[in-house]
Write an enzyme that holds these catalytic residues in place. Structure first.
Site, PDB file in Angstrom:
ATOM      1  N   GLN A   1       0.833  -1.192   0.000  1.00 29.11           N
ATOM      2  CA  GLN A   1       0.000   0.000   0.000  1.00 29.11           C
ATOM      3  C   GLN A   1       0.878   1.256   0.000  1.00 29.11           C
ATOM      4  O   GLN A   1       1.738   1.396   0.871  1.00 29.11           O
ATOM      5  CB  GLN A   1      -0.926   0.004   1.215  1.00 29.11           C
TER       6      GLN A   1
ATOM      7  N   TYR B   1      -6.809 -12.758  -3.136  1.00 27.10           N
ATOM      8  CA  TYR B   1      -5.869 -11.673  -3.472  1.00 27.10           C
ATOM      9  C   TYR B   1      -5.195 -11.128  -2.200  1.00 27.10           C
ATOM     10  O   TYR B   1      -5.108  -9.913  -1.992  1.00 27.10           O
ATOM     11  CB  TYR B   1      -6.565 -10.517  -4.201  1.00 27.10           C
TER      12      TYR B   1
ATOM     13  N   GLU C   1      -3.395 -16.363  -2.888  1.00 22.27           N
ATOM     14  CA  GLU C   1      -2.609 -15.357  -3.606  1.00 22.27           C
ATOM     15  C   GLU C   1      -1.851 -16.073  -4.714  1.00 22.27           C
ATOM     16  O   GLU C   1      -1.407 -17.216  -4.529  1.00 22.27           O
ATOM     17  CB  GLU C   1      -1.641 -14.652  -2.649  1.00 22.27           C
TER      18      GLU C   1
ATOM     19  N   CYS D   1     -10.059  -0.718  -5.774  1.00 24.92           N
ATOM     20  CA  CYS D   1      -9.248   0.393  -6.277  1.00 24.92           C
ATOM     21  C   CYS D   1      -9.851   0.966  -7.556  1.00 24.92           C
ATOM     22  O   CYS D   1      -9.252   1.847  -8.173  1.00 24.92           O
ATOM     23  CB  CYS D   1      -7.808  -0.056  -6.522  1.00 24.92           C
TER      24      CYS D   1
ATOM     25  N   GLU E   1     -10.007   4.812  -3.648  1.00 27.54           N
ATOM     26  CA  GLU E   1     -10.225   3.491  -3.060  1.00 27.54           C
ATOM     27  C   GLU E   1     -11.542   3.531  -2.295  1.00 27.54           C
ATOM     28  O   GLU E   1     -11.897   4.549  -1.696  1.00 27.54           O
ATOM     29  CB  GLU E   1      -9.091   3.133  -2.097  1.00 27.54           C
TER      30      GLU E   1
END
Length: 356
Positions: A172, A200, A221, A306, A340
């Protein structure tokens, strides 16, 4: 931010989205990642960015107020050190900075030349002088001086969280807003209980924060680096109720639906999970049809997005079974149009349920 909030309300009108909680960014020094071209002119050099409307014109700078204080300090000290050492300066093309809220810093120097022993010796001296990690990159080369990751640490809801973040992997960019996102997700998840499926998961940014709120967690992931960092972070944070598996969202959807079996799941008893909640933080493309169908079978959906465009499209599909219980917007990228957002969706009682 006010304009973005107004746009969000208008964009989601008609979908019964409640008034969003608004989480602003700090106005300055909020970015923990920054990338610059290095612009050589005469005997000196500066950092450069480019105007999207005039991409051939460099905008030269020696500081970048959006970046963290540690990055700005390193920009100054690195520039001075490189100007004083021809080995470091020659054919230096770009610089990337990766910082943390806790003060760790990694600098990647990118060259248009082969990196030799003389460069490595100069770079090791530079790392010692600046007190940072250094990586050198050139075509076909990656020279790591000791480490290619940083360690992040911060407090959240009375817990001290630690994260390993690798160079070149996603993390991030706005650390302060990331803490807002984690706190909001935890507040929504706190009353839900049961087991959690997370897709994810990356390096486990949300996983480490959410895991104590559920009985068991299954996190997926695709990135090998992300899985490696998440495994480290589980141990660093004492998270013992989480299983990690390297699978795409479409694959875990097929496995849970009984359409396919995967060797990667041979040590995981899917039947032992009593999933109440799915947490998704997908790429800009949003949820693919198979994952959307999977999510629709859960009692609760926590969705961090996002891309408001794909979020709206996914929400329109999920409205057949779920209502939006909470919404939030997070200003990860102030002074830009990027936004976001987060939603908590809860299954309506009359909707058919899918058991996992």
């Amino acid at each position: 931010l006010a304009d973005k909030a107004a746009w969000f309300r208008a964009h989601f009108a008609g979908l019964d989205v409640p008034e969003p909680a608004i989480h602003p960014s700090a106005p300055l020094n909020y970015r923990l990642r920054a990338e610059f071209r290095v612009w050589h002119h005469g005997e000196t050099l500066d950092y450069a960015m480019f105007d999207p409307e005039n991409p051939k014109r460099p905008i030269l700078m020696q500081e970048f107020p959006a970046a963290s204080v540690s990055i700005n300090t390193a920009m100054r000290d690195l520039r001075s050190a490189v100007l004083a050492d021809e080995t470091l300066k020659k054919r230096l093309y770009a610089v990337e900075f990766l910082a943390t809220l806790s003060g760790d810093l990694l600098i990647t120097l990118i060259y248009h030349k082969k990196l030799d022993e003389a460069w490595e010796a100069a770079a090791r001296q530079l790392a010692a002088t600046l007190g940072v990690g250094i990586i050198g990159r050139s075509r076909g080369q990656k020279v790591v001086l000791d480490r290619d990751w940083v360690l992040e640490a911060f407090e959240l809801n009375g817990r001290s969280l630690r994260y390993q973040q690798f160079e070149g992997s996603f993390s991030q960019p706005n650390g302060g807003v990331n803490r807002h996102m984690l706190a909001w997700a935890c507040a929504q998840a706190a009353p839900l209980s049961g087991d959690l499926l997370e897709l994810y998961c990356g390096n486990g940014n949300f996983t480490m924060a959410l895991a104590p709120l559920f009985d068991k967690v299954l996190a997926t992931e695709m990135s090998k680096t992300g899985i490696r960092a998440a495994q480290y972070n589980m141990e660093a944070n004492g998270v013992a109720n989480t299983a990690l598996v390297r699978m795409a969202s479409e694959e875990i959807s097929a496995a849970l639906a009984g359409r396919e079996s995967f060797n990667r799941l041979k040590n995981i008893d899917l039947a032992a999970y009593q999933f109440s909640t799915i947490f998704v933080d997908p790429p800009r493309s949003g949820l693919d049809p198979a994952t959307l169908e999977l999510a629709a079978g859960f009692e609760h959906i926590l969705y961090i997005s996002c891309n408001p465009e794909t979020l709206r499209a996914n929400l329109a599909a999920l409205k057949a079974t779920h209502d939006v219980a909470a919404a939030a917007i997070f200003d990860q990228f102030p002074y830009t149009h990027h936004l976001e957002s987060g939603l908590l969706l809860t299954r309506r009682k009359e909707a058919n349920s899918t058991a996992f």
